[in-house]
Structures are given as structure tokens and as C-alpha cells.
Design a protein around this motif. Structure first.
Motif, short mmCIF file in Angstrom:
data_model
loop_
_atom_site.label_atom_id
_atom_site.label_comp_id
_atom_site.label_asym_id
_atom_site.label_seq_id
_atom_site.Cartn_x
_atom_site.Cartn_y
_atom_site.Cartn_z
N ARG A 94 0.69 5.89 7.75
CA ARG A 94 -0.64 5.73 8.32
C ARG A 94 -1.30 7.09 8.52
O ARG A 94 -2.51 7.26 8.27
N ASP A 95 -0.51 8.05 8.99
CA ASP A 95 -1.05 9.40 9.19
C ASP A 95 -1.49 10.01 7.86
O ASP A 95 -2.56 10.63 7.77
N ALA A 96 -0.66 9.83 6.83
CA ALA A 96 -0.99 10.38 5.51
C ALA A 96 -2.24 9.71 4.96
O ALA A 96 -3.15 10.37 4.44
N ASP A 97 -2.30 8.40 5.07
CA ASP A 97 -3.46 7.65 4.57
C ASP A 97 -4.73 8.11 5.26
O ASP A 97 -5.76 8.37 4.61
N ARG A 98 -4.69 8.23 6.57
CA ARG A 98 -5.87 8.64 7.33
C ARG A 98 -6.30 10.06 6.96
O ARG A 98 -7.50 10.33 6.75
N LEU A 99 -5.34 10.96 6.84
CA LEU A 99 -5.66 12.36 6.53
C LEU A 99 -6.35 12.49 5.18
O LEU A 99 -7.38 13.18 5.06
N PHE A 100 -5.82 11.82 4.17
CA PHE A 100 -6.40 11.94 2.83
C PHE A 100 -7.76 11.24 2.75
O PHE A 100 -8.69 11.76 2.12
N ARG A 101 -7.89 10.09 3.40
CA ARG A 101 -9.19 9.40 3.36
C ARG A 101 -10.26 10.23 4.07
O ARG A 101 -11.42 10.28 3.61
N GLU A 102 -9.90 10.83 5.19
CA GLU A 102 -10.89 11.64 5.91
C GLU A 102 -11.31 12.86 5.09
O GLU A 102 -12.39 13.40 5.31
N ALA A 103 -10.46 13.28 4.15
CA ALA A 103 -10.79 14.40 3.28
C ALA A 103 -11.56 13.95 2.03
O ALA A 103 -11.82 14.76 1.15
N GLY A 104 -11.88 12.67 1.96
CA GLY A 104 -12.71 12.18 0.86
C GLY A 104 -11.96 11.54 -0.29
O GLY A 104 -12.58 11.18 -1.30
N TRP A 105 -10.65 11.39 -0.16
CA TRP A 105 -9.89 10.72 -1.21
C TRP A 105 -10.17 9.22 -1.13
O TRP A 105 -10.23 8.64 -0.04
N GLN A 106 -10.34 8.59 -2.30
CA GLN A 106 -10.76 7.20 -2.36
C GLN A 106 -9.68 6.29 -2.92
O GLN A 106 -8.94 6.67 -3.83
N PRO A 107 -9.57 5.04 -2.40
CA PRO A 107 -8.60 4.08 -2.95
C PRO A 107 -8.84 3.85 -4.43
O PRO A 107 -9.99 3.70 -4.87
N CYS A 108 -7.77 3.85 -5.21
CA CYS A 108 -7.92 3.64 -6.65
C CYS A 108 -6.86 2.70 -7.21
O CYS A 108 -6.75 2.52 -8.42
N GLY A 109 -6.07 2.09 -6.33
CA GLY A 109 -5.07 1.15 -6.80
C GLY A 109 -4.06 0.83 -5.72
O GLY A 109 -3.94 1.54 -4.72
N ALA A 110 -3.36 -0.28 -5.91
CA ALA A 110 -2.30 -0.68 -4.99
C ALA A 110 -1.32 -1.56 -5.73
O ALA A 110 -1.70 -2.32 -6.63
N GLY A 111 -0.05 -1.44 -5.37
CA GLY A 111 0.98 -2.27 -5.96
C GLY A 111 1.74 -2.99 -4.87
O GLY A 111 1.23 -3.18 -3.77
N ASP A 112 2.96 -3.37 -5.16
CA ASP A 112 3.77 -4.04 -4.15
C ASP A 112 4.30 -3.08 -3.10
O ASP A 112 4.53 -3.46 -1.95
N TRP A 113 4.54 -1.82 -3.50
CA TRP A 113 5.21 -0.88 -2.61
C TRP A 113 4.30 0.23 -2.09
O TRP A 113 4.65 0.88 -1.10
#
Length: 229
Positions: free
Chosen positions: A20-39
Motif C-alpha cells: 500500500r505504501d509503495a502504491d501510494r508513493l508511486f501514484r502520488e508521483a504521477g505513475w498511472q495504472p496500466c495493468g493488473a493480474g492475479d498477483w
């Protein structure tokens, strides 16, 4: 360089950071979702050249990262810029942006690997050597994944193999539901804290009630095991 922003972001992650911390940090820096899998889910950098693969729970992550480094000279695996384990059993990989390959090309590439042809011999050696160790060390390690979607194309249009190793999810999660003590005995609590939070984008959806029931079962098994040390 394209990797500099990622390196800076990684330096901002605390030692106990989770997915969650990693996800929040990268999103706040402007990184955008581009895919998702099972894991895992993937976030793409603002310049489009780099991707962060973030998983809440991925036992095979270190083996995959090792393969990417070991076979880097072949050009037949993604370029890995960084790898970091996350608290609770999560995994973070920073790698080059990849795009889908034609299914026929992907199937043919898998066939070359299965046959051990000379053009992929070095890659095959790395795959098999690391997989043998993963199977010896990792509970519920699955066979090599031959899904065509695991063959992609790099920015220079070369074919690359991604994520050939995986935990046998159906067997692992079925055991967690039916015999949580077996899972608790083989996977330390800190390495499975978020095992009920994987995306399951392809195999899901996963009902919240079922996740909570599994968590309760694992917690109870942990409590039973605690007196044993």
C-alpha cells in the motif's frame, strides 16, 4: 535517465513499507495504472518508459528478479532496474515498459524454450537452474508457467519472457481455507500477512467474506502455533 525518478522514489520507501505504501508513493508521483493480474498491479511512469510491478503477496518475486538479472545478457528477459521485497510478503519490481506480443509469436517462443534450442540455451539454463532451487525452497511452488501472455515485447521489439515462476495459487489457497495450520507451519506470518489481498484480476472476483474467513482461520492457526514457539 528514465530510471532516476524510480530510484528516487525507492529511496523514499521506509524499510517496513508494504504494498500500500509503495502504491501510494508511486501514484502520488504521477505513475498511472496500466495493468493488473492475479498477483500484482502495474503502474507506468510519467515518461512511459518504466513500470512498477507491485504485489501484496508474491513468494516467487525474488526468484523472478534473480532470473531477470541472471539472464540479462540474453536480452530475452525484461530489463530490471530494481527489486525490493515489501513488508508482509509483498514484492516490488521496477522494469522496462513492455507491450503485448502476438499470441502466435508467444507460443513459438515458449516452444523454443521447451525444446532448449540453441538460440535460447542460456536463458533456458537460467530458468531451469533457478526454478529447481525455487521448488526446493518455496512451499507450493508451481511448474513453469507457459501462458502465452507471459511472453511480451520490449521497447526495441524483442521478445522477452516474464514471470515464469509462480506459487500454485489454487493449491495454496485451498489449503489455507481447509487446513490453515499447514500453511502456518510452512510460511512465516510476516511473509503472508497480505496473502488475501492479491488482485485476482483474471481468476476473481474474490468475495470479501471469503477473504475475511481465511484471515480468521490463519489467525487462529497462528494462535495455536504460538505456544510451540
Amino acid at each position: 535517465m528514465a530510471t532516476d525518478p524510480a530510484a528516487f522514489l525507492l529511496s523514499q520507501l521506509e524499510p517496513d513499507a508494504d504494498h500500500r505504501d509503495a502504491d501510494r508513493l508511486f501514484r502520488e508521483a504521477g505513475w498511472q495504472p496500466c495493468g493488473a493480474g492475479d498477483w500484482a498491479i502495474a503502474l507506468r511512469s510519467p515518461d512511459g518508459e518504466v513500470v512498477a510491478r507491485i504485489s501484496p503477496f508474491d513468494p516467487t518475486g525474488p526468484y523472478t528478479a534473480e532470473l531477470y538479472r541472471d539472464a540479462a545478457g540474453t536480452g530475452q528477459v525484461p530489463t530490471l532496474f530494481a527489486h525490493q521485497r515489501l513488508a508482509g510478503g509483498g514484492d516490488l519490481q521496477i522494469m522496462e515498459w513492455l507491450r503485448e506480443a502476438d499470441e502466435a509469436d508467444a507460443v513459438a517462443f515458449h516452444a523454443l524454450i521447451a525444446d532448449g534450442t540453441p538460440e535460447v540455451a542460456t536463458l533456458v539454463d537460467s530458468i531451469r537452474r533457478i526454478h529447481t532451487r525455487a521448488q526446493a525452497e518455496l512451499p507450493w511452488c508451481g511448474p513453469l508457467d507457459e501462458n502465452p501472455s507471459n511472453v511480451m515485447r520490449g521497447g526495441d521489439d524483442r521478445l522477452v519472457l516474464t514471470d515464469p515462476y509462480y506459487a500454485d495459487g489454487p493449491a495454496l489457497y485451498e489449503t489455507a481455507a481447509s487446513d490453515p495450520d499447514a500453511v502456518v507451519a510452512r510460511i512465516p506470518a510476516e511473509e503472508r500477512r497480505f496473502m488475501t489481498e492479491i488482485p485476482l484480476t483474471w481468476s476473481g472476483p474474490w468475495a470479501a467474506e471469503a477473504r475475511e474467513e481465511m484471515r480468521r482461520g490463519l489467525d487462529a492457526a497462528d494462535a495455536r502455533r504460538a505456544p510451540q514457539g
